[in-house]
Design a protein around this motif. Structure first.
Motif, PDB file in Angstrom:
ATOM      1  N   ARG A 197       0.827  -1.209   0.000  1.00  0.00           N
ATOM      2  CA  ARG A 197       0.000   0.000   0.000  1.00  0.00           C
ATOM      3  C   ARG A 197       0.855   1.250   0.000  1.00  0.00           C
ATOM      4  N   ALA A 200       2.127   1.683  -3.420  1.00  0.00           N
ATOM      5  CA  ALA A 200       1.069   2.165  -4.315  1.00  0.00           C
ATOM      6  C   ALA A 200       0.782   3.646  -4.090  1.00  0.00           C
ATOM      7  N   ARG A 201       0.745   4.058  -2.795  1.00  0.00           N
ATOM      8  CA  ARG A 201       0.498   5.478  -2.505  1.00  0.00           C
ATOM      9  C   ARG A 201       1.612   6.354  -3.068  1.00  0.00           C
ATOM     10  N   HIS A 204       1.292   6.609  -6.715  1.00  0.00           N
ATOM     11  CA  HIS A 204       0.179   7.503  -7.063  1.00  0.00           C
ATOM     12  C   HIS A 204       0.597   8.956  -6.930  1.00  0.00           C
ATOM     13  N   ASP A 205       1.263   9.283  -5.800  1.00  0.00           N
ATOM     14  CA  ASP A 205       1.671  10.667  -5.578  1.00  0.00           C
ATOM     15  C   ASP A 205       2.669  11.129  -6.629  1.00  0.00           C
ATOM     16  N   GLY A 208       1.183  10.172 -10.596  1.00  0.00           N
ATOM     17  CA  GLY A 208      -0.024  10.950 -10.897  1.00  0.00           C
ATOM     18  C   GLY A 208       0.311  12.391 -11.208  1.00  0.00           C
ATOM     19  N   TYR A 209       1.155  12.959 -10.365  1.00  0.00           N
ATOM     20  CA  TYR A 209       1.569  14.351 -10.583  1.00  0.00           C
ATOM     21  C   TYR A 209       2.414  14.480 -11.851  1.00  0.00           C
ATOM     22  N   GLU A 303       0.767  16.401  -3.900  1.00  0.00           N
ATOM     23  CA  GLU A 303      -0.588  15.842  -3.928  1.00  0.00           C
ATOM     24  C   GLU A 303      -1.624  16.940  -4.124  1.00  0.00           C
ATOM     25  N   THR A 306      -1.614  18.034  -7.708  1.00  0.00           N
ATOM     26  CA  THR A 306      -2.264  16.991  -8.508  1.00  0.00           C
ATOM     27  C   THR A 306      -3.778  17.103  -8.423  1.00  0.00           C
ATOM     28  N   ASN A 307      -4.294  17.353  -7.216  1.00  0.00           N
ATOM     29  CA  ASN A 307      -5.741  17.499  -7.042  1.00  0.00           C
ATOM     30  C   ASN A 307      -6.272  18.740  -7.756  1.00  0.00           C
ATOM     31  N   ARG A 310      -6.448  17.784 -11.444  1.00  0.00           N
ATOM     32  CA  ARG A 310      -7.388  16.730 -11.802  1.00  0.00           C
ATOM     33  C   ARG A 310      -8.829  17.049 -11.436  1.00  0.00           C
TER      34      ARG A 310
END
Length: 365
Positions: A197, A200-201, A204-205, A208-209, A303, A306-307, A310
């Motif tokens: 996990r 994966a986090r 993602h951070d 994703g960015y 993060e 990224t938010n 998105r």
């Protein structure tokens, strides 16, 4: 990620590396060896009693029956059997224990200790200890029937009670070893799951960015190529830099450790948001930070950006990282919350993290 698979039958390393835990099979072997030793002593007493062949054969069968029932009562989960089943097996064990006493008396040894141990293993504590004492007291009768001295009478009572305690203790220790190994295996599986996990986090951070930024830069380059080829070429350099950084970040995440710079992350955020036609105002006045805190704040900023990219239609974004009254605070505010946001009445979305020197940072979004 590699996972260590160990043989549950082999000794396991104890926490802290101070030694090893015995294997569950070793615990069961020690218990079985103790039962065989007690039984063999009683068998020798029977064979030396000069009794008839029929009596010796009958006593040997009773001895084997008691041994089999004790193994049954000492197995893992035996106390979970139904009340009827426990009453039946304990009743049979009591008959096999006391009937030979009529013939062999003191030579029957401490076989009543097996019954005392079974009572402790199968029954509720209050009832078990009461009957355990009754079994011990019952061993006053055989020595008295043959007029043995008080000291020898006490010996038979004490040996019966001691045998019961030894059987009870060894069974519980074997169960404890088994539970420890099962718990250790479960903790290992939980640790592997948590590491997956975390991985994966972090991916993602990071990705994703980075992928959002590369996409935005690509769209900007596509728009700039016809009219501004020189600026488009400059943006291509930024894309190459981002892609190399993304590759390096993935490798660092795979190794389990990564340091990030808040100042570099603010500069990257300004570049990416500007490429998305978002006007950016940034203030960084934190002074020198511990590397751990700087990594935390840089991760929160990544993060948050990224938010914004998105989940909002922002045209303005403010990034503020400041130290005030012993606290360091990072605030990211934008003016374009999407309709699907959990709080549609707000037009400002903020992600913040605060921390005092020496404390663990807290974050919210």
């Amino acid at each position: 990620m590699r996972e260590a698979v160990e043989d549950p039958g082999q000794p396991a390393k104890a926490p802290g590396g101070s030694g090893t835990l015995p294997a569950p099979r070793l615990g069961r072997f020690v218990l079985l060896a103790a039962l065989l030793c007690y039984s063999s002593v009683t068998l020798l007493n029977i064979l030396s009693s000069h009794s008839s062949v029929v009596a010796v054969a009958a006593a040997t069968l009773c001895l084997l029956g008691i041994l089999g029932l004790q193994v049954l009562h000492s197995r893992p989960g035996a106390h979970l059997a139904s009340t009827r089943q426990k009453a039946l097996t304990l009743g049979v064990q009591a008959l096999l224990t006391y009937l030979p006493l009529l013939v062999f008396r003191t030579q029957w040894g401490s076989m009543a200790g097996f019954l005392a141990g079974s009572l402790l293993l199968l029954l509720p504590p209050r009832q078990a200890w009461l009957l355990y004492g009754v079994v011990g007291a019952s061993m006053l009768a055989p020595p008295l029937l043959v007029d043995l001295p008080v000291v020898e009478t006490f010996y038979y009572v004490q040996s019966t009670l001691l045998t019961g305690l030894v059987i009870f203790g060894l069974t519980r220790l074997a169960d404890l070893i088994r539970v420890l190994h099962e718990t250790r295996g479960e903790l290992t599986r939980v640790a592997v799951t948590q590491e997956r996990r975390r991985f994966a986090r972090d991916l993602h951070d990071l990705l994703g960015y980075s992928l959002s930024a590369i996409t935005l830069k690509g769209e900007l380059i596509h728009r700039l190529l016809p009219a501004h080829p020189a600026r488009a070429k400059s943006e291509v350099k930024d894309v190459l830099t981002m892609s190399r950084q993304s590759l390096a970040d993935v490798r660092i995440v795979a190794s389990g450790y990564r340091d990030m710079s808040l100042e570099d992350e603010v500069g990257s955020a300004q570049s990416v948001l500007s490429a998305a036609d978002v006007r950016v105002v940034a203030r960084v006045r934190t002074g020198r930070l511990d590397q751990e805190l700087e990594t935390v704040f840089a991760t929160v900023l990544r993060e948050a950006v990224t938010n914004v990219l998105r989940h909002s239609r922002a045209t303005f974004c403010e990034i503020a990282a400041e130290r005030d009254a012993g606290q360091v605070r990072l605030i990211v505010v934008n003016d374009g919350a999407a309709k699907g946001h959990r709080d549609p009445h707000r037009t400002v979305v903020a992600a913040w993290a605060t921390c005092r020197p020496g404390c663990a940072p807290s974050t919210a979004a």
